[in-house]
Design a protein around this motif. Sequence first.
Motif, PDB file in Angstrom:
ATOM      1  N   SER A 197     -21.998  22.049  -5.413  1.00 40.62           N
ATOM      2  CA  SER A 197     -21.965  23.499  -5.608  1.00 40.62           C
ATOM      3  C   SER A 197     -22.037  24.210  -4.258  1.00 40.62           C
ATOM      4  O   SER A 197     -22.258  23.578  -3.215  1.00 40.62           O
ATOM      5  CB  SER A 197     -23.170  23.938  -6.446  1.00 40.62           C
ATOM      6  OG  SER A 197     -24.359  23.749  -5.687  1.00 40.62           O
ATOM      7  N   GLY A 198     -21.910  25.538  -4.320  1.00 40.41           N
ATOM      8  CA  GLY A 198     -22.043  26.348  -3.115  1.00 40.41           C
ATOM      9  C   GLY A 198     -23.470  26.342  -2.588  1.00 40.41           C
ATOM     10  O   GLY A 198     -23.706  26.282  -1.382  1.00 40.41           O
ATOM     11  N   SER A 199     -24.432  26.396  -3.494  1.00 38.61           N
ATOM     12  CA  SER A 199     -25.836  26.365  -3.072  1.00 38.61           C
ATOM     13  C   SER A 199     -26.149  25.068  -2.340  1.00 38.61           C
ATOM     14  O   SER A 199     -26.811  25.068  -1.300  1.00 38.61           O
ATOM     15  CB  SER A 199     -26.763  26.483  -4.284  1.00 38.61           C
ATOM     16  OG  SER A 199     -26.559  27.694  -4.968  1.00 38.61           O
ATOM     17  N   ASN A 217     -24.874  25.168   1.139  1.00 35.75           N
ATOM     18  CA  ASN A 217     -25.701  25.935   2.069  1.00 35.75           C
ATOM     19  C   ASN A 217     -27.018  25.235   2.386  1.00 35.75           C
ATOM     20  O   ASN A 217     -27.521  25.327   3.502  1.00 35.75           O
ATOM     21  CB  ASN A 217     -25.909  27.354   1.538  1.00 35.75           C
ATOM     22  CG  ASN A 217     -24.670  28.212   1.776  1.00 35.75           C
ATOM     23  OD1 ASN A 217     -24.061  28.122   2.846  1.00 35.75           O
ATOM     24  ND2 ASN A 217     -24.285  29.023   0.805  1.00 35.75           N
ATOM     25  N   TYR A 247     -25.413  36.919  -0.147  1.00 38.78           N
ATOM     26  CA  TYR A 247     -25.693  35.925  -1.194  1.00 38.78           C
ATOM     27  C   TYR A 247     -25.162  34.564  -0.777  1.00 38.78           C
ATOM     28  O   TYR A 247     -23.978  34.430  -0.463  1.00 38.78           O
ATOM     29  CB  TYR A 247     -25.071  36.335  -2.539  1.00 38.78           C
ATOM     30  CG  TYR A 247     -25.490  35.376  -3.634  1.00 38.78           C
ATOM     31  CD1 TYR A 247     -26.780  35.426  -4.156  1.00 38.78           C
ATOM     32  CD2 TYR A 247     -24.626  34.391  -4.109  1.00 38.78           C
ATOM     33  CE1 TYR A 247     -27.192  34.519  -5.121  1.00 38.78           C
ATOM     34  CE2 TYR A 247     -25.029  33.487  -5.081  1.00 38.78           C
ATOM     35  CZ  TYR A 247     -26.314  33.560  -5.595  1.00 38.78           C
ATOM     36  OH  TYR A 247     -26.724  32.662  -6.549  1.00 38.78           O
ATOM     37  N   HIS A 248     -26.061  33.580  -0.782  1.00 40.31           N
ATOM     38  CA  HIS A 248     -25.649  32.236  -0.391  1.00 40.31           C
ATOM     39  C   HIS A 248     -26.142  31.172  -1.362  1.00 40.31           C
ATOM     40  O   HIS A 248     -26.280  30.017  -0.994  1.00 40.31           O
ATOM     41  CB  HIS A 248     -26.133  31.943   1.032  1.00 40.31           C
ATOM     42  CG  HIS A 248     -25.609  32.927   2.033  1.00 40.31           C
ATOM     43  ND1 HIS A 248     -24.259  33.022   2.349  1.00 40.31           N
ATOM     44  CD2 HIS A 248     -26.221  33.902   2.753  1.00 40.31           C
ATOM     45  CE1 HIS A 248     -24.091  33.997   3.235  1.00 40.31           C
ATOM     46  NE2 HIS A 248     -25.247  34.549   3.496  1.00 40.31           N
ATOM     47  N   GLY A 249     -26.443  31.586  -2.589  1.00 35.35           N
ATOM     48  CA  GLY A 249     -26.825  30.615  -3.593  1.00 35.35           C
ATOM     49  C   GLY A 249     -28.256  30.794  -4.048  1.00 35.35           C
ATOM     50  O   GLY A 249     -28.975  31.680  -3.587  1.00 35.35           O
ATOM     51  N   GLU A 274     -21.014  36.160   4.532  1.00 33.12           N
ATOM     52  CA  GLU A 274     -19.790  36.092   3.735  1.00 33.12           C
ATOM     53  C   GLU A 274     -18.757  37.010   4.402  1.00 33.12           C
ATOM     54  O   GLU A 274     -19.115  38.099   4.851  1.00 33.12           O
ATOM     55  CB  GLU A 274     -20.051  36.613   2.319  1.00 33.12           C
ATOM     56  CG  GLU A 274     -21.206  35.962   1.570  1.00 33.12           C
ATOM     57  CD  GLU A 274     -21.822  36.905   0.534  1.00 33.12           C
ATOM     58  OE1 GLU A 274     -22.903  37.482   0.824  1.00 33.12           O
ATOM     59  OE2 GLU A 274     -21.235  37.088  -0.538  1.00 33.12           O
ATOM     60  N   ASP A 333     -19.480  31.971   5.015  1.00 36.15           N
ATOM     61  CA  ASP A 333     -19.616  31.499   3.636  1.00 36.15           C
ATOM     62  C   ASP A 333     -18.375  31.894   2.837  1.00 36.15           C
ATOM     63  O   ASP A 333     -18.199  33.040   2.434  1.00 36.15           O
ATOM     64  CB  ASP A 333     -20.885  32.084   3.002  1.00 36.15           C
ATOM     65  CG  ASP A 333     -21.162  31.488   1.617  1.00 36.15           C
ATOM     66  OD1 ASP A 333     -20.204  31.035   0.963  1.00 36.15           O
ATOM     67  OD2 ASP A 333     -22.333  31.493   1.196  1.00 36.15           O
ATOM     68  N   VAL A 378     -17.445  30.734  -0.109  1.00 34.75           N
ATOM     69  CA  VAL A 378     -17.544  30.292  -1.501  1.00 34.75           C
ATOM     70  C   VAL A 378     -16.710  31.206  -2.426  1.00 34.75           C
ATOM     71  O   VAL A 378     -16.090  30.719  -3.370  1.00 34.75           O
ATOM     72  CB  VAL A 378     -19.011  30.169  -1.959  1.00 34.75           C
ATOM     73  CG1 VAL A 378     -19.101  29.907  -3.459  1.00 34.75           C
ATOM     74  CG2 VAL A 378     -19.697  29.033  -1.201  1.00 34.75           C
ATOM     75  N   ILE A 379     -16.671  32.495  -2.137  1.00 32.90           N
ATOM     76  CA  ILE A 379     -15.824  33.385  -2.942  1.00 32.90           C
ATOM     77  C   ILE A 379     -14.441  33.572  -2.319  1.00 32.90           C
ATOM     78  O   ILE A 379     -13.422  33.477  -3.006  1.00 32.90           O
ATOM     79  CB  ILE A 379     -16.495  34.756  -3.152  1.00 32.90           C
ATOM     80  CG1 ILE A 379     -17.637  34.629  -4.172  1.00 32.90           C
ATOM     81  CG2 ILE A 379     -15.476  35.811  -3.620  1.00 32.90           C
ATOM     82  CD1 ILE A 379     -18.334  35.918  -4.518  1.00 32.90           C
ATOM     83  N   LYS A 386     -16.496  27.656  -5.397  1.00 37.04           N
ATOM     84  CA  LYS A 386     -15.773  28.243  -6.542  1.00 37.04           C
ATOM     85  C   LYS A 386     -14.260  27.957  -6.579  1.00 37.04           C
ATOM     86  O   LYS A 386     -13.781  27.223  -7.441  1.00 37.04           O
ATOM     87  CB  LYS A 386     -16.046  29.742  -6.581  1.00 37.04           C
ATOM     88  CG  LYS A 386     -17.540  30.000  -6.761  1.00 37.04           C
ATOM     89  CD  LYS A 386     -17.916  31.454  -6.806  1.00 37.04           C
ATOM     90  CE  LYS A 386     -19.383  31.601  -7.133  1.00 37.04           C
ATOM     91  NZ  LYS A 386     -20.173  32.343  -6.165  1.00 37.04           N
TER      92      LYS A 386
END
Length: 384
Positions: A46-48, A51, A80-82, A153, A186, A188-189, A215
Amino acid sequence: MPRRQMRELPYYNSFFQCTSQPAIELAELITSLAPEGISHAFFTGSGSEANDTIVRMVRHFWSVQGQPERFNIIGRLNGYHGSTVAGASLGGMPAMHKQGGLPIAGIHHINQPYWFQDGGDLDPEVFAIQRARELETKILELGPKTVAAFIAEPIQGAGGVIIPPASYWPEIQRICRRYGVLLIVDEVICGFGRTGRWFGSDYFSIEPDIMPVAKGLSSGYLPIGAVMFSRAVAEVLMEQGGELAHGYTYSGHHVCAAVALENVRILQREKIVERVAQDTGPYLRERWLRLAEHPLVGEARIAGLLGAIELVPHKPARDFFPERGKVGAMCRDFALQNGLILRATQDSMLLSPPLVISREQIDELVDKTRLALDQTWRALGRAV
Ligand SMILES: *Cc1c(COP(=O)(O)O)cnc(C)c1O
């Protein structure tokens, strides 16, 4: 492809010099698409997890070079990073920090480049430079030789789709280079096409040292994330670092990697990122930005297929409803009744449709958004 993988070998671990064929091919493919210099990938679930991996990785990176005092990592408020201990610590969500005694030691935060909320009378570009320079101030305050990395991000997602003015990222990049601080972007998005470029780093011309992705890597079909990083980082870790005593049982899971591989190949084959850049992105942009004409909308913003509108009580003032979040929730509920899923972060309505959305579907999306705005406006007791 996933079915074939499931039959052939659903799983074996990636510890102790082992890996999986789809993970090798996936690493090769995604590093070939990544910004210049990004050459390696470590897979996570996962992204979390990506990180969490990064916190250990960057501290180890400095430690093995004889600089263990480079321990501090700087993130941003409302980033936001998880949701794991390290992810939520890197992020800057006060409500999350309150639960579980976060942030963990050595993690610090600066203010976000949220012009609509905080910019006052400043020109957005000037404001963004000021916010970027808070990084320099924080580095100097902590001591430049104690800072390992900065994480952000490209566009804040969970924080409310906050798109920084163009002056922001070049200044951040300059400051990181000047003090030798690793730049963690980051993705992730933004990664895998959301902005109409393969990565948010491409959209803003950022040269990251490290990029967590998740994601879009599998488009959500199965859980998988990765830490992507540069050759320079890899060389230090491999030549001086010995083995990083780190790994997840499901790192590079065969079936997840096979699904991600197929997902990225489809993005390529069907030219989905190009379509976002050249066709659906500009089409949505034009229609979305026009929502700013609505009496309830203080600002509409968008990058590729990632956007937001800010609901305000007294346009053109950039003010906020007294109880923040209430009107956003109303608007979201109206949208849902109309068959449109629109996420609300406080009173910002967030937009992030599937990358394969068609022009007809964009028309429907914008019409239903406008309807929800009208309904909200009416419910607030004002005539449309
Ligand atoms: C979603 C998200 C994460 C966390 O990823 P999970 O897969 O939910 O653990 C990290 N960073 C950003 C920017 C995100 O949007």
